[in-house]
Motif scaffolding. Structure first.
Motif, PDB file in Angstrom:
ATOM      1  N   PRO A  44      10.928  -8.043   4.510  1.00 30.34           N
ATOM      2  CA  PRO A  44      10.786  -7.566   3.124  1.00 30.34           C
ATOM      3  C   PRO A  44      11.936  -8.029   2.230  1.00 30.34           C
ATOM      4  N   VAL A  45      13.131  -8.192   2.799  1.00 30.74           N
ATOM      5  CA  VAL A  45      14.275  -8.671   2.011  1.00 30.74           C
ATOM      6  C   VAL A  45      14.044 -10.106   1.565  1.00 30.74           C
ATOM      7  N   PHE A  46      13.580 -10.961   2.480  1.00 33.72           N
ATOM      8  CA  PHE A  46      13.243 -12.336   2.114  1.00 33.72           C
ATOM      9  C   PHE A  46      12.176 -12.356   1.017  1.00 33.72           C
ATOM     10  N   MET A  47      11.178 -11.488   1.162  1.00 32.55           N
ATOM     11  CA  MET A  47      10.117 -11.418   0.162  1.00 32.55           C
ATOM     12  C   MET A  47      10.672 -11.072  -1.199  1.00 32.55           C
ATOM     13  N   SER A  48      11.656 -10.172  -1.231  1.00 34.46           N
ATOM     14  CA  SER A  48      12.248  -9.740  -2.499  1.00 34.46           C
ATOM     15  C   SER A  48      13.199 -10.787  -3.068  1.00 34.46           C
ATOM     16  N   PRO A 309       8.518  -2.862   9.480  1.00 33.72           N
ATOM     17  CA  PRO A 309       9.475  -2.976   8.370  1.00 33.72           C
ATOM     18  C   PRO A 309       8.837  -2.825   6.995  1.00 33.72           C
ATOM     19  N   ILE A 310       7.625  -3.381   6.838  1.00 34.91           N
ATOM     20  CA  ILE A 310       6.935  -3.262   5.552  1.00 34.91           C
ATOM     21  C   ILE A 310       6.574  -1.809   5.285  1.00 34.91           C
ATOM     22  N   LEU A 311       6.121  -1.116   6.324  1.00 41.30           N
ATOM     23  CA  LEU A 311       5.761   0.290   6.175  1.00 41.30           C
ATOM     24  C   LEU A 311       6.967   1.144   5.789  1.00 41.30           C
ATOM     25  N   GLN A 313      10.032   0.200   4.626  1.00 42.88           N
ATOM     26  CA  GLN A 313      10.789  -0.186   3.443  1.00 42.88           C
ATOM     27  C   GLN A 313       9.945  -0.250   2.171  1.00 42.88           C
ATOM     28  N   GLU A 314       8.693  -0.711   2.286  1.00 44.09           N
ATOM     29  CA  GLU A 314       7.863  -0.860   1.099  1.00 44.09           C
ATOM     30  C   GLU A 314       7.058   0.402   0.790  1.00 44.09           C
ATOM     31  N   VAL A 315       6.465   1.006   1.824  1.00 43.93           N
ATOM     32  CA  VAL A 315       5.611   2.178   1.609  1.00 43.93           C
ATOM     33  C   VAL A 315       6.433   3.458   1.523  1.00 43.93           C
ATOM     34  N   MET A 316       7.355   3.643   2.489  1.00 46.77           N
ATOM     35  CA  MET A 316       8.132   4.887   2.532  1.00 46.77           C
ATOM     36  C   MET A 316       9.379   4.827   1.660  1.00 46.77           C
ATOM     37  N   GLY A 317       9.799   3.616   1.280  1.00 45.82           N
ATOM     38  CA  GLY A 317      10.964   3.484   0.410  1.00 45.82           C
ATOM     39  C   GLY A 317      12.292   3.716   1.090  1.00 45.82           C
ATOM     40  N   ALA A 456      -4.459  -0.410   4.544  1.00 47.70           N
ATOM     41  CA  ALA A 456      -4.741  -1.683   5.206  1.00 47.70           C
ATOM     42  C   ALA A 456      -4.008  -1.779   6.539  1.00 47.70           C
ATOM     43  N   ILE A 457      -2.739  -1.355   6.578  1.00 46.10           N
ATOM     44  CA  ILE A 457      -1.971  -1.349   7.832  1.00 46.10           C
ATOM     45  C   ILE A 457      -2.609  -0.405   8.840  1.00 46.10           C
TER      46      ILE A 457
END
Length: 482
Positions: A44-48, A309-311, A313-317, A456-457
């Motif tokens: 997620p960091v690379f994505m950001s 990691p997406i769940l 960091q992105e979903v739960m914050g 989706a996950i």
């Protein structure tokens, strides 16, 4: 008396060399596993940082896996043609080059290239390591040695995410590549000084390289991955019903074409006296069923490494550090379970252990999907820990039995075939998964849902659980005793 003393001295020296080789191999495997696991929380960091979506972000993992497949293709031939020490050194040097490239990356494409170089090197190293372990230890100790191997790798996988998350949180993403450089230098020094020069007479320097098989498989992989990548464009825009039908027909036709070409390649390899990959090893039923289990377990594991990691960091914050904590606890549990299972498989075989592990890993994956209704960190830790028990019981013991069923001189080829099968299938499934999550979450958000990516996950996790359960018949086919 002198002869007896000389033989005793040679045996003592041989034992010392075995211990040195073991330490060197374990450390080399640790570097590869640590580097891979440390990067997973950073997706997620690379994505950001580079402003890319999940499809391109997934290629941080896919590039490594796909390039590792190429390395695995080459490993069997290089093992026959050249001495193991220079091949090992060259591969470790290549991994160091990939780390330097990653440190200097200025965009996402360069990061992906760096991971590809590391994957190619890792693909050369892993089957060579396993083959050497099986050569220096007798069959009755394979379970314990592989358990030791598994524990060391699991520990690096456990602490890798936590250290990686800390580096990303406190410093910068490029430190994920820099941190492995001192370890790589140590490994190279140990290989140079501690691994003895092999007898060159044991290598088939006249063995031909299967150029047709290699080139055709590379073209197949690249064509398939390029095609899968274009599906993102096709399915993220609104289209008419007629276009829908045409697209489904095209998708089906291309899928059949790729399947037929894979079957043709398989048939070609079976006819070769010096194949790129010895697919004839699948005639051994124990090895075949152990591969079915290890492939599905790997797919499930890698999807969890991508999605968790997406769940978190992105979903739960939550921060990347929590991703590291969850993965660390789960992997520690898996390493303890692996140690227990490795000792047990030497005495009682892998059938019962495999069945129990598959059941636990499947049910815990369903529990993880259920957790997403109201995700909390403690519930994720508990669920992933239970899943770690399942992976520890199902993966390494069944793989060990599969390798042990092969002749010793075929273990390196068997390890390469096992690894490349897992990597190729994992790459395909990961790519399809990221495409599905991207399209499905967009569809749900367009329909007014505020939990698009989480839903989706959740659907993917249910599919993983069902896939794992379908491998129970393979576990039933494994021997009760080695």
């Amino acid at each position: 008396m002198n002869d007896a003393h000389k033989n005793s001295r040679d045996q003592r020296l041989s034992d010392e060399q075995v211990r040195r080789v073991l330490v060197t191999l374990l450390l080399g495997g640790t570097v590869i596993s640590f580097s891979n696991s440390a990067l997973n929380p950073a997706i997620p960091v690379f994505m950001s940082v580079f402003d890319v979506d999940i499809v391109l972000g997934g290629w941080v993992l896919n590039a490594y896996v796909l390039a590792m497949s190429v390395g695995l293709m080459l490993s069997g031939y290089l093992n026959k043609r050249f001495a193991s020490k220079p091949v090992y050194l060259a591969a470790v040097l290549g991994f160091m080059l990939g780390s330097v490239m990653g440190m200097m990356a200025f965009n996402m494409s360069f990061v992906i290239m760096a991971r590809a170089v590391q994957g190619l090197s890792g693909g050369l190293i892993i089957p060579l390591l396993i083959g050497m372990l099986y050569q220096i230890y007798p069959k009755q100790q394979h379970g314990r040695i592989m358990a030791l191997w598994g524990i060391v790798i699991m520990m690096s996988l456990a602490f890798g995410p936590l250290i990686g998350a800390y580096l990303v949180d406190q410093f910068a993403w490029w430190t994920l590549f820099a941190v492995t450089l001192p370890l790589i230098v140590i490994v190279m020094a140990m290989v140079w000084r501690l691994i003895p020069e092999p007898d060159r007479g044991t290598h088939d320097t006249a063995s031909p390289f299967d150029t047709v098989g290699f080139v055709s498989l590379i073209i197949w992989l690249l064509a398939m991955m390029i095609w899968l990548s274009t599906l993102k464009i096709d399915f993220t825009h609104g289209i008419s019903r007629r276009d829908d039908l045409l697209k489904i027909v095209a998708l089906g036709a291309l899928s059949i074409l790729f399947l037929l070409s894979a079957v043709a390649w398989w048939a070609y390899e079976r006819r070769q006296s010096h194949p790129l990959l010895n697919v004839g090893l699948f005639d051994n039923k124990t090895y075949l069923h152990s591969n079915v289990i290890s492939i599905t377990q790997t797919v499930g594991l890698m999807l969890c490494l991508l999605l968790l990691p997406i769940l978190i960091q992105e979903v739960m914050g939550e921060s990347a550090l929590w991703t590291g904590v969850v993965l660390m606890v789960a992997t520690l549990v898996a390493s303890i379970t692996t140690h227990y299972a490795g000792k047990r498989v030497d005495k009682r075989g892998a059938r019962g252990i495999g069945m129990a592990g598959i059941t636990i890993s499947a049910l815990s994956t369903l529990m993880l999907a259920w957790c997403l209704y109201q995700p909390t960190l403690w519930l994720l830790i508990l669920t992933m820990s239970v899943r770690g028990v399942g992976v520890g019981l199902a993966y390494l013991p069944t793989t060990t039995v599969g390798f042990s069923s092969l002749p010793k001189d075929s273990v390196t080829e068997g390890a390469a075939l096992n690894n490349i099968s897992r990597r190729i299938i994992s790459t395909i499934v990961i790519t399809l998964t990221t495409l599905y999550i991207h399209s499905r979450s967009a569809q749900l958000l367009a329909a007014g849902s505020d939990v698009g990516i989480a839903s989706a996950i959740q659907e993917i996790l249910v599919i993983i659980a069902l896939m794992l359960l379908f491998t129970l018949p393979s576990a039933c086919k494994l021997p009760r005793a080695p």
